[in-house]
Design an enzyme around this catalytic site. Structure first.
Site, PDB file in Angstrom:
ATOM      1  CE  LYS A   1       8.744  -2.871  -0.183  1.00 29.15           C
ATOM      2  NZ  LYS A   1       7.582  -3.482  -0.856  1.00 29.15           N
TER       3      LYS A   1
HETATM    4  C1  LIG Z   1       6.456  -2.219  -1.333  1.00 32.23           C
HETATM    5  C2  LIG Z   1       6.501  -0.907  -1.981  1.00 32.23           C
HETATM    6  C3  LIG Z   1       5.551   0.097  -1.713  1.00 32.23           C
HETATM    7  C4  LIG Z   1       4.327  -0.124  -0.898  1.00 32.23           C
HETATM    8  O1  LIG Z   1       4.530  -0.646   0.365  1.00 32.23           O
HETATM    9  P1  LIG Z   1       3.403  -1.592   1.016  1.00 32.23           P
HETATM   10  O2  LIG Z   1       3.927  -1.792   2.395  1.00 32.23           O
HETATM   11  O3  LIG Z   1       3.359  -2.846   0.195  1.00 32.23           O
HETATM   12  O4  LIG Z   1       2.124  -0.849   0.989  1.00 32.23           O
HETATM   13  C5  LIG Z   1       5.718   1.337  -2.305  1.00 32.23           C
HETATM   14  N1  LIG Z   1       6.729   1.579  -3.138  1.00 32.23           N
HETATM   15  C6  LIG Z   1       7.652   0.652  -3.437  1.00 32.23           C
HETATM   16  C7  LIG Z   1       8.775   1.006  -4.367  1.00 32.23           C
HETATM   17  C8  LIG Z   1       7.559  -0.635  -2.889  1.00 32.23           C
HETATM   18  O5  LIG Z   1       8.457  -1.560  -3.206  1.00 32.23           O
END
Ligand SMILES: *Cc1c(COP(=O)(O)O)cnc(C)c1O
Length: 378
Positions: free
Chosen positions: A189
């Site tokens: 992210k």
């Molecule tokens: C990464 C992501 C998640 C989940 O986050 P995690 O930290 O991996 O549990 C949920 N929704 C979207 C659109 C994502 O890209």
């Protein structure tokens, strides 16, 4: 065509370290407290200040953020949650985790996000919540229908996993008091804790529910220093706290985030300019003045061929995401979603992360041009 791509163009996404993360982890390791500590709480305060909000609640992942936000909003069995099929499966799994039912909704092909109209068309008597996904970092503005949603008691819970730092007008995503916002700080992210997530609650009561839920429903007087007198199991909960190790990484990342915003914008603009002369590619546009881009996505026909061709050239392309309504786990809630299905067959994510150089981008775009010509011409 024999020269191999630089290593950074091989990766579709990845973390960017600012240099002091390792020291920060070592300090926590040596301190001996790895659970929910004052470091976690310092990270919450720093995120709240950065976003310009009064409170932020840290949890173990973006998925945990979505799950606890749904719980805090009181969403449960027998209720429906409107969710785009075009999202990572975590959004849908969080709905199932509270025993509710996903109602898949289509997207606008230009943004890969839901719109007011698509959401209102999907509302039923059972609708309890709508979960817009801020795809690629784009804010989703439902303010025009907020009153109608309020009247029906429908809660808006944003999946802002892609959108940390993005702005809507002048305010950061997360600052709209009418909605619950969920961030992910997973490995790829915009900002990473290794793993982590954050909920921006609407009310102190929601914040309390999430704080209790993330620590197994246990109410403690002081962080980890619980004793038998302060220990009370007060409700449902899971092991969902953000560890001090992960929070320490996040604090360092936040210090570097303003540079990250600029880097991501410049990289995206470099891609945009380089892609402009190509035939057969539609860039999925981003309002780069407001959005911190999370992905660089195009649409192409013959996606499978183009994808395989680029992989054979060592270019780290990806697909975000194969639609959820066609996944076996979610077959019970399948419905026809024309724009999502079209996007699902055409979208291609180009390598996009902060290690890329202009040379890498040039290489990716040249390879894409060649792949389009060889696949289209065969
Ligand atoms: C990464 C992501 C998640 C989940 O986050 P995690 O930290 O991996 O549990 C949920 N929704 C979207 C659109 C994502 O890209």
């Amino acid at each position: 065509m024999s020269a191999s791509a630089r290593p950074d163009a091989r990766r579709n996404a990845g973390p960017y370290l600012y240099g002091r993360e390792s020291e920060a982890i070592v300090r926590v390791l040596e301190g001996g407290q790895y659970g929910h500590t004052d470091i976690t709480e310092a990270f919450e305060r720093r995120i709240a200040d950065f976003l310009g909000v009064s409170d932020a609640v840290a949890v173990a992942s973006g998925t945990a953020a979505l799950h606890t936000a749904l719980l805090a909003a009181g969403i449960g069995p027998g209720r429906e949650v409107i969710v785009p099929s075009m999202t990572f499966c975590a959004t849908v799994q969080a709905i199932l985790a509270v025993g509710a039912t996903p109602r898949f909704v289509d997207i606008d092909l230009a943004t890969l996000c839901v719109s007011d109209q698509l959401v209102m068309d999907a509302v039923t008597d059972k609708t309890a919540a709508v979960m817009p996904v801020l795809f690629g970092g784009r804010p989703v503005d439902l303010s025009a229908i907020q009153e109608q949603l309020d009247e029906r008691g429908i809660v808006v819970i944003e999946d802002a996993a892609h959108a940390f730092g993005s702005r809507h007008d002048t305010r950061r995503v997360g600052a709209n008091e009418a909605v619950l916002t969920c961030f992910s700080f997973g490995p790829i992210k915009n900002l990473t804790c290794g793993q982590g997530g954050m909920v921006i609650p609407r009310t102190p009561a929601e914040a309390d529910t999430i704080r209790r839920t993330r620590l197994l429903g246990v109410v403690q007087s002081q962080g980890e220093r619980a004793n038998t007198t302060s220990y009370r199991v007060d409700g449902f909960g899971l092991r969902y706290q953000l560890s001090a190790l992960n929070a320490a990484i996040g604090l360092v990342q936040l210090d570097g985030f303003r540079a990250a915003e600029d880097t991501r914008r410049l990289l995206w603009q470099t891609y945009r300019d380089a892609l402009a002369p190509l035939d057969g590619v539609t860039l999925i546009d981003v309002d780069v003045d407001h959005v911190v881009p999370h992905l660089c996505q195009v649409r192409v026909s013959h996606r499978a061929g183009v994808f395989a061709n680029l992989r054979s050239r060592d270019i780290g392309v990806g697909v975000h995401y194969p639609p959820n309504h066609t996944q076996p786990a979610f077959a019970a809630w399948h419905r026809s979603l024309p724009a999502t299905e079209q996007a699902g067959g055409e979208i291609l994510s180009l390598p996009f992360h902060q290690h890329l150089t202009d040379t890498d981008i040039d290489r990716v775009v040249t390879s894409l041009d060649q792949a389009l010509k060889s696949v289209g011409g065969s």
